[in-house]
Motif scaffolding. Structure first.
Motif, PDB file in Angstrom:
ATOM      1  N   HIS A  58       2.228   1.612  -3.516  1.00 36.57           N
ATOM      2  CA  HIS A  58       1.140   1.971  -4.425  1.00 36.57           C
ATOM      3  C   HIS A  58       0.731   3.434  -4.234  1.00 36.57           C
ATOM      4  O   HIS A  58       0.559   4.168  -5.216  1.00 36.57           O
ATOM      5  CB  HIS A  58      -0.059   1.052  -4.185  1.00 36.57           C
ATOM      6  N   ASP A  59       0.595   3.844  -2.997  1.00 33.00           N
ATOM      7  CA  ASP A  59       0.171   5.217  -2.706  1.00 33.00           C
ATOM      8  C   ASP A  59       1.238   6.249  -3.023  1.00 33.00           C
ATOM      9  O   ASP A  59       0.945   7.429  -3.142  1.00 33.00           O
ATOM     10  CB  ASP A  59      -0.258   5.342  -1.244  1.00 33.00           C
ATOM     11  N   SER A  60       2.493   5.809  -3.179  1.00 31.84           N
ATOM     12  CA  SER A  60       3.577   6.743  -3.489  1.00 31.84           C
ATOM     13  C   SER A  60       3.517   7.207  -4.940  1.00 31.84           C
ATOM     14  O   SER A  60       4.163   8.175  -5.310  1.00 31.84           O
ATOM     15  CB  SER A  60       4.938   6.097  -3.223  1.00 31.84           C
ATOM     16  N   ASP A  61       2.747   6.511  -5.765  1.00 38.27           N
ATOM     17  CA  ASP A  61       2.606   6.835  -7.182  1.00 38.27           C
ATOM     18  C   ASP A  61       3.925   6.788  -7.950  1.00 38.27           C
ATOM     19  O   ASP A  61       4.105   7.471  -8.945  1.00 38.27           O
ATOM     20  CB  ASP A  61       1.945   8.207  -7.390  1.00 38.27           C
ATOM     21  N   LYS A  98       0.832  -1.214   0.000  1.00 37.59           N
ATOM     22  CA  LYS A  98       0.000   0.000   0.000  1.00 37.59           C
ATOM     23  C   LYS A  98       0.861   1.256   0.000  1.00 37.59           C
ATOM     24  O   LYS A  98       0.544   2.223  -0.700  1.00 37.59           O
ATOM     25  CB  LYS A  98      -0.953  -0.007   1.191  1.00 37.59           C
TER      26      LYS A  98
END
Length: 151
Positions: A30-33, A27
């Motif tokens: 993923h959230d770090s883009d 996560k």
């Protein structure tokens, strides 16, 4: 030297804790883009799926040797073994997400998420895998906890 046996080293709760940690790391990536972190994110999701499902199987009496030798890193085989257990709240969730697990398994089992292999790839949506893990881990947790209490 006093070696610790596989059965004493691995618990269902320990595997589930590992699954949660791998999911949390996936996560974060993923959230770090960071688009260049796609394979590591998928690897972490695959590893989380593997150890979460093995946690369930271990809590239900599957031996550590079977988990290691017969199931190995095969997400599809492991998922199908969970589905075959039936009469539990975990099997229907695994059945629902089986197509995504099967698709990821091709790359996960072949170690293509760890070592680059050129060519076109078709991965399941990460959001689908996150949804699966978010749904299945809370269902496995009481089973793993009960197994820990009965040791």
């Amino acid at each position: 030297m006093n070696e610790i046996s596989e059965a004493n080293r691995t618990t269902a709760m320990g595997l589930l804790t590992d699954a949660k940690e791998m999911l949390a790391a996936a996560k974060l990536l993923h959230d770090s883009d960071v688009w260049k972190a796609q394979r590591p994110t998928y690897y972490l999701l695959g590893h989380s799926i593997e150890v979460a499902l093995k946690s369930f199987l271990l809590a239900n009496g599957t031996s550590p040797g079977t988990l290691k030798k017969k199931l190995g890193h095969n997400l599809e085989k492991t998922a199908r073994r969970v589905i075959a257990a039936r009469s539990n709240s975990v099997s229907p969730v695994v059945q629902e997400y089986l197509p995504a697990i099967d698709l990821l398994n091709h790359y996960y089992q072949a170690k293509e998420l760890e070592y680059r292999v050129t060519g076109a790839k078709t991965y399941p949506a990460k959001e689908t895998l996150f949804a699966f893990l978010d749904a299945v881990i809370p269902k496995i947790e009481p089973v793993a906890y009960q197994a820990l209490q009965s040791k």
